[in-house]
Design a protein around this motif. Structure first.
Motif, PDB file in Angstrom:
ATOM      1  N   GLY A  74       0.820  -1.199   0.000  1.00  0.00           N
ATOM      2  CA  GLY A  74       0.000   0.000   0.000  1.00  0.00           C
ATOM      3  C   GLY A  74       0.857   1.253   0.000  1.00  0.00           C
ATOM      4  O   GLY A  74       2.081   1.187   0.068  1.00  0.00           O
ATOM      5  N   PRO A  75       0.207   2.411  -0.060  1.00  0.00           N
ATOM      6  CA  PRO A  75       0.957   3.673  -0.160  1.00  0.00           C
ATOM      7  C   PRO A  75       1.701   4.051   1.123  1.00  0.00           C
ATOM      8  O   PRO A  75       2.672   4.804   1.067  1.00  0.00           O
ATOM      9  N   VAL A  76       1.271   3.546   2.283  1.00  0.00           N
ATOM     10  CA  VAL A  76       1.989   3.817   3.534  1.00  0.00           C
ATOM     11  C   VAL A  76       2.591   2.492   3.988  1.00  0.00           C
ATOM     12  O   VAL A  76       1.901   1.637   4.547  1.00  0.00           O
ATOM     13  N   PRO A  77       3.895   2.281   3.732  1.00  0.00           N
ATOM     14  CA  PRO A  77       4.489   0.979   4.031  1.00  0.00           C
ATOM     15  C   PRO A  77       4.656   0.740   5.529  1.00  0.00           C
ATOM     16  O   PRO A  77       4.701   1.679   6.322  1.00  0.00           O
ATOM     17  N   GLN A  78       4.738  -0.536   5.863  1.00  0.00           N
ATOM     18  CA  GLN A  78       5.051  -0.916   7.241  1.00  0.00           C
ATOM     19  C   GLN A  78       6.460  -0.424   7.546  1.00  0.00           C
ATOM     20  O   GLN A  78       7.383  -0.677   6.790  1.00  0.00           O
ATOM     21  N   GLN A  79       6.631   0.275   8.624  1.00  0.00           N
ATOM     22  CA  GLN A  79       7.941   0.785   9.015  1.00  0.00           C
ATOM     23  C   GLN A  79       8.595  -0.142  10.043  1.00  0.00           C
ATOM     24  O   GLN A  79       9.800  -0.139  10.200  1.00  0.00           O
ATOM     25  N   GLU A  80       7.777  -0.849  10.777  1.00  0.00           N
ATOM     26  CA  GLU A  80       8.230  -1.759  11.824  1.00  0.00           C
ATOM     27  C   GLU A  80       7.074  -2.676  12.172  1.00  0.00           C
ATOM     28  O   GLU A  80       5.954  -2.463  11.739  1.00  0.00           O
ATOM     29  N   HIS A  81       7.371  -3.688  12.964  1.00  0.00           N
ATOM     30  CA  HIS A  81       6.316  -4.470  13.597  1.00  0.00           C
ATOM     31  C   HIS A  81       6.906  -5.147  14.820  1.00  0.00           C
ATOM     32  O   HIS A  81       8.112  -5.284  14.944  1.00  0.00           O
ATOM     33  N   LEU A  82       6.045  -5.523  15.729  1.00  0.00           N
ATOM     34  CA  LEU A  82       6.468  -6.168  16.968  1.00  0.00           C
ATOM     35  C   LEU A  82       6.118  -7.651  16.900  1.00  0.00           C
ATOM     36  O   LEU A  82       5.072  -8.018  16.370  1.00  0.00           O
ATOM     37  N   ASP A  83       6.995  -8.492  17.425  1.00  0.00           N
ATOM     38  CA  ASP A  83       6.731  -9.920  17.558  1.00  0.00           C
ATOM     39  C   ASP A  83       6.683 -10.257  19.040  1.00  0.00           C
ATOM     40  O   ASP A  83       7.610  -9.909  19.788  1.00  0.00           O
ATOM     41  N   PHE A  84       5.613 -10.921  19.461  1.00  0.00           N
ATOM     42  CA  PHE A  84       5.472 -11.370  20.839  1.00  0.00           C
ATOM     43  C   PHE A  84       5.431 -12.891  20.823  1.00  0.00           C
ATOM     44  O   PHE A  84       4.532 -13.494  20.220  1.00  0.00           O
ATOM     45  N   TYR A  85       6.426 -13.517  21.454  1.00  0.00           N
ATOM     46  CA  TYR A  85       6.494 -14.974  21.512  1.00  0.00           C
ATOM     47  C   TYR A  85       5.659 -15.481  22.679  1.00  0.00           C
ATOM     48  O   TYR A  85       5.814 -15.007  23.805  1.00  0.00           O
ATOM     49  N   VAL A  86       4.769 -16.406  22.388  1.00  0.00           N
ATOM     50  CA  VAL A  86       3.824 -16.928  23.376  1.00  0.00           C
ATOM     51  C   VAL A  86       3.911 -18.453  23.380  1.00  0.00           C
ATOM     52  O   VAL A  86       4.401 -19.070  22.432  1.00  0.00           O
ATOM     53  N   ASP A  87       3.415 -19.062  24.455  1.00  0.00           N
ATOM     54  CA  ASP A  87       3.400 -20.526  24.533  1.00  0.00           C
ATOM     55  C   ASP A  87       2.400 -21.130  23.563  1.00  0.00           C
ATOM     56  O   ASP A  87       2.637 -22.195  22.996  1.00  0.00           O
ATOM     57  N   SER A  88       1.271 -20.452  23.374  1.00  0.00           N
ATOM     58  CA  SER A  88       0.224 -20.975  22.497  1.00  0.00           C
ATOM     59  C   SER A  88      -0.466 -19.820  21.772  1.00  0.00           C
ATOM     60  O   SER A  88      -1.097 -18.976  22.413  1.00  0.00           O
ATOM     61  N   ILE A  89      -0.358 -19.806  20.463  1.00  0.00           N
ATOM     62  CA  ILE A  89      -1.058 -18.786  19.672  1.00  0.00           C
ATOM     63  C   ILE A  89      -2.564 -18.958  19.839  1.00  0.00           C
ATOM     64  O   ILE A  89      -3.299 -17.977  19.974  1.00  0.00           O
TER      65      ILE A  89
END
Length: 130
Positions: A74-89
């Motif tokens: 899209g016209p406004v790109p993702q600049q970052e993202h967060l990953d949260f590691y969990v025991d069970s999605i």
């Protein structure tokens, strides 16, 4: 270079239209706490339990004319993202949605090891499983 800085705390800052509201979302999502200062009303920290020294923190920075990223294209790109590691999605996904997250319609993980969500202002983040 043989020397490195000795950071006391690491902070990821997220732009947003309402710093207090986004900080409240991440505090609910993670079970962390909100810390704001009257000196900087457009900046709100989300800190892990305890004293937070040497820990990771999320900051919400209020800006005018905020535009949510358009991921994956899209016209406004993702600049970052967060990953949260969990025991069970499977267990964490309903909790993320109850806190105010929405599942992104695009889910690129073919093996189910991560699930993409959007926070209330459109920043992508993932719940991940190792």
């Amino acid at each position: 270079m043989s020397a490195s800085i000795q950071a006391k705390r690491s902070v990821i800052a997220l732009d947003c239209p309402d710093a207090e509201a986004l900080a409240d979302f991440y505090a609910r999502l993670l079970g962390w706490r909100v810390h704001s200062s009257g000196d900087y009303p457009d900046w709100v920290d989300v800190l892990p339990p305890g004293d937070g020294d040497g820990a990771m923190a999320i900051a919400c920075q209020q800006i005018e004319n905020y535009r949510a990223p358009d991921w994956p294209e899209g016209p406004v790109p993702q600049q970052e993202h967060l990953d949260f590691y969990v025991d069970s999605i499977a267990d964490a996904a309903p909790l993320a949605e109850a806190a105010g997250a929405t599942r992104h319609p695009h889910q690129p993980s073919e093996d189910g090891m991560f699930m993409v969500f959007l926070d209330p202002v459109g920043h992508p983040f993932c719940l991940c499983q190792e």
